[in-house]
Design an enzyme around this catalytic site. Structure first.
Site, mmCIF file in Angstrom:
data_model
loop_
_atom_site.group_PDB
_atom_site.id
_atom_site.type_symbol
_atom_site.label_atom_id
_atom_site.label_comp_id
_atom_site.label_asym_id
_atom_site.label_seq_id
_atom_site.Cartn_x
_atom_site.Cartn_y
_atom_site.Cartn_z
ATOM 1 N N MET A 19 0.845 -1.204 0.000
ATOM 2 C CA MET A 19 0.000 0.000 0.000
ATOM 3 C C MET A 19 0.868 1.236 0.000
ATOM 4 O O MET A 19 1.777 1.376 0.834
ATOM 5 C CB MET A 19 -0.917 0.012 1.227
ATOM 6 C CG MET A 19 -2.023 -1.013 1.188
ATOM 7 S SD MET A 19 -3.064 -0.943 2.662
ATOM 8 C CE MET A 19 -2.010 -1.795 3.856
ATOM 9 N N GLU A 63 7.264 6.487 -13.886
ATOM 10 C CA GLU A 63 7.614 5.417 -14.797
ATOM 11 C C GLU A 63 9.081 5.040 -14.696
ATOM 12 O O GLU A 63 9.529 4.053 -15.265
ATOM 13 C CB GLU A 63 7.288 5.822 -16.249
ATOM 14 C CG GLU A 63 8.128 6.966 -16.795
ATOM 15 C CD GLU A 63 7.578 8.325 -16.424
ATOM 16 O OE1 GLU A 63 8.033 9.321 -17.006
ATOM 17 O OE2 GLU A 63 6.686 8.388 -15.570
ATOM 18 N N GLN A 107 8.062 -5.231 -3.531
ATOM 19 C CA GLN A 107 7.294 -5.026 -4.761
ATOM 20 C C GLN A 107 7.860 -3.844 -5.528
ATOM 21 O O GLN A 107 8.128 -2.790 -4.963
ATOM 22 C CB GLN A 107 5.812 -4.766 -4.481
ATOM 23 C CG GLN A 107 5.007 -4.698 -5.784
ATOM 24 C CD GLN A 107 3.570 -4.288 -5.598
ATOM 25 O OE1 GLN A 107 3.294 -3.146 -5.233
ATOM 26 N NE2 GLN A 107 2.643 -5.198 -5.858
ATOM 27 N N CYS A 136 -1.724 -1.685 -10.515
ATOM 28 C CA CYS A 136 -2.035 -0.285 -10.207
ATOM 29 C C CYS A 136 -2.693 0.382 -11.414
ATOM 30 O O CYS A 136 -2.116 0.421 -12.501
ATOM 31 C CB CYS A 136 -0.767 0.467 -9.823
ATOM 32 S SG CYS A 136 -1.076 2.205 -9.458
ATOM 33 N N ASN A 234 -7.234 -10.874 -3.109
ATOM 34 C CA ASN A 234 -7.100 -9.501 -2.621
ATOM 35 C C ASN A 234 -8.314 -8.695 -3.063
ATOM 36 O O ASN A 234 -8.917 -8.976 -4.094
ATOM 37 C CB ASN A 234 -5.808 -8.883 -3.188
ATOM 38 C CG ASN A 234 -5.649 -7.409 -2.819
ATOM 39 O OD1 ASN A 234 -5.488 -6.570 -3.686
ATOM 40 N ND2 ASN A 234 -5.689 -7.102 -1.536
ATOM 41 N N GLY A 236 -10.908 -7.686 -0.667
ATOM 42 C CA GLY A 236 -12.094 -7.964 0.135
ATOM 43 C C GLY A 236 -12.371 -7.014 1.273
ATOM 44 O O GLY A 236 -13.372 -7.177 1.983
ATOM 45 N N ALA A 262 -5.571 -5.314 2.587
ATOM 46 C CA ALA A 262 -5.072 -3.949 2.403
ATOM 47 C C ALA A 262 -5.772 -2.988 3.357
ATOM 48 O O ALA A 262 -5.320 -2.759 4.476
ATOM 49 C CB ALA A 262 -5.247 -3.523 0.945
ATOM 50 N N ARG A 263 -6.898 -2.436 2.949
ATOM 51 C CA ARG A 263 -7.534 -1.359 3.709
ATOM 52 C C ARG A 263 -7.918 -1.773 5.127
ATOM 53 O O ARG A 263 -7.764 -0.993 6.071
ATOM 54 C CB ARG A 263 -8.770 -0.844 2.958
ATOM 55 C CG ARG A 263 -8.414 -0.118 1.671
ATOM 56 C CD ARG A 263 -9.657 0.229 0.856
ATOM 57 N NE ARG A 263 -9.283 0.857 -0.393
ATOM 58 C CZ ARG A 263 -9.192 2.177 -0.568
ATOM 59 N NH1 ARG A 263 -9.452 2.994 0.432
ATOM 60 N NH2 ARG A 263 -8.831 2.676 -1.735
#
Length: 513
Positions: A19, A63, A107, A136, A234, A236, A262-263
């Protein structure tokens, strides 16, 4: 740190998702404390771990993140007991420690296989796994051909992942979103599986969908039933995961091997705890302690705490947090003022002790400084004419005296990343005993030592200065990592010596200022 360990298992695991601005070291350690099995670092496609106070982090040539990472130096931070990957502008892009070494996944954002491999090799000895961001959907990610943009280029995906699998000693994974049709999605994941990756994380939403859209458990389930490698579910948090038991329910609904949160973890990292959620006050205090112990930038600490408080931001404590402008003020807002003072005192004492060590104590040969003329001086640009600098004065004097151009050799001290420069003029070396915050300042200071030793003008205001050629004035505190300041450190270069030599060359006639 890790010795070629390929044993990271993605079966039946609870995983902290990558995140942006959240997955820094304090949050990862907190998630591990509460029961997470694997933690992903913050999404390095989109951010770096300092400079959060400005909105510009969303637009900094994202980038080029693999290129940015390749510019980093690996620095062992003895004060914090961490390994830091430090950018040329002195920002810590990635920080890790021994406590998470077997469970942290790095990552990256990339659109190029060779650059991806170079980044993986740079960090592979300090992480447990390598992951490529292919999910993303933001424009600042996709415009560089990274993130979700890769989903429309299966050939490039295959090349990147195959190159990583063959070239790194860590297990490789990727994180994707689902495609518009189930057929296309299954076709893509089959190609991905053939690259030899260890697992695949699937965010059950399409590229254009956001958290308010329902997650497609059925498509994740179809993927899990199609592939033989572990599938990590992922997406949920919004509809499915409110407490720990919901994680297992989501896993069963998707038939996935593991669940990536995540959240829900951002709101309360104790979601991973089998015994149930801990009180938010307790969780936030524990997070703050890690943030102080590992010198987390206060704006990042503040951001994460705001995500935890959510609807309580207008409470008295929320208002104190909103007003805080330093780590100390954040600690005081949560009753941790004494902890901050004690920890800061300990870190400063450790830093002082390490700085006082002799080269022999750190196992390095002592530098021969005999014959070097030294003065305790610093360059204060406010005391000098806007058009003239000490380096300009020294170069002009050498020309008049028909001497070789000054040669500057600058070193950086890894412990505090300060700079010291030695200038050689007519086979005599000159150096300040004081260290500077940038390479440019250190060189100006060395020039001052030489000029004062010779009784020569140095360009101070009100001082009679020699006639100088008019040239563009150098910005003394220009970013030392700028394109003209120095070349990037080689990937993976380890600061094995107490000082890192930055440059040793003759000064160009056009760059003598």
């Amino acid at each position: 740190m890790i010795l070629n360990n390929l044993s990271l298992c993605y079966q039946n695991k609870l995983i902290l998702a990558p995140m942006v601005r959240v997955g820094t070291l304090p949050m990862r350690l907190l998630a591990l404390d509460y029961g997470a099995d694997i933690v992903y670092c913050e999404d390095l496609l989109r951010t770096s771990s300092q400079g959060y106070a400005d909105v510009f982090w969303l637009m900094l040539d994202q980038e080029l993140i693999d290129l940015k990472m390749l510019q980093c130096k690996r620095v062992v931070n003895e004060v914090l007991s961490t390994v830091d990957f430090v950018a040329p502008d002195d920002r810590v892009v990635f920080r890790t420690c021994e406590k998470e070494q077997n469970r942290v996944v790095f990552q990256m954002g990339t659109s190029d296989a060779e650059r991806a491999l170079a980044v993986a090799r740079l960090v592979e000895n300090d992480v447990a796994g390598i992951d490529v961001n292919m999910g993303c959907p933001k424009e600042y990610s996709t415009k560089g051909g990274m993130g979700a943009a890769l989903l429309s280029d299966p050939d490039k995906i295959e090349k990147i992942l195959s190159t990583l699998v063959r070239g790194t000693c860590r297990p490789v994974t990727c994180k994707i979103r689902i495609l518009p049709s189930l057929e296309d999605t299954l076709s893509l994941v089959k190609r991905i599986e053939k690259t030899g990756i260890a697992a695949i994380a699937v965010h059950g939403r399409k590229r254009e969908e956001r958290p308010q859209h329902p997650v497609s458990c059925e498509i994740i389930k179809a993927i899990a039933e199609t592939l033989s490698i572990p599938v990590i579910a992922n997406g949920g948090s919004h509809d499915h995961i409110q407490q720990h038991l919901d994680i297992e329910n989501f896993r069963q609904a998707t038939a996935a091997s593991s669940v990536m949160v995540a959240r829900a973890a951002m709101w309360n990292p104790s979601i991973f705890l089998k015994d149930g959620l801990r009180p938010l006050e307790e969780v936030m205090q524990k997070y703050i302690r890690y943030a102080v112990q590992y010198d987390n930038h206060y704006t990042n600490t503040k951001y994460c705490l705001c995500q935890m408080l959510r609807e309580q931001l207008e409470s008295p404590q929320g208002k104190l947090l909103h007003a805080a402008q330093s780590s100390q003020e954040i600690c005081e807002a949560f009753g941790l003022g004494t902890f901050y003072e004690e920890t800061t005192r300990e870190l400063n004492a450790r830093r002082t002790e390490l700085l006082a060590r002799t080269p022999e104590e750190v196992g390095e040969p002592a530098e021969d400084t005999s014959g070097v003329i030294k003065l305790a001086v610093k360059f204060d640009r406010r005391q000098y004419s806007p058009q003239i600098t000490p380096k300009m004065c020294l170069l002009e004097w050498c020309r008049r005296e028909k001497l070789s151009q000054p040669v500057y050799e600058t070193v950086q001290r890894p412990l505090d990343r300060l700079f010291c420069s030695t200038v050689t003029v007519a086979e005599q070396k000159y150096q300040s005993t004081l260290w500077d915050k940038s390479k440019k300042l250190a060189e100006q200071t060395a020039a001052i030592v030489c000029l004062r030793s010779q009784g020569l003008p140095e360009g101070r205001l009100g001082e009679e200065s020699p006639s100088l050629h008019k040239r563009k004035r150098e910005t003394p505190d220009q970013d030392p990592g700028g394109p003209k300041a120095q070349e990037s450190a080689l990937p993976g270069e380890l600061c094995k010596k107490p000082f890192v030599v930055l440059q040793s060359d003759k000064e160009s006639p056009l760059e003598g200022w």
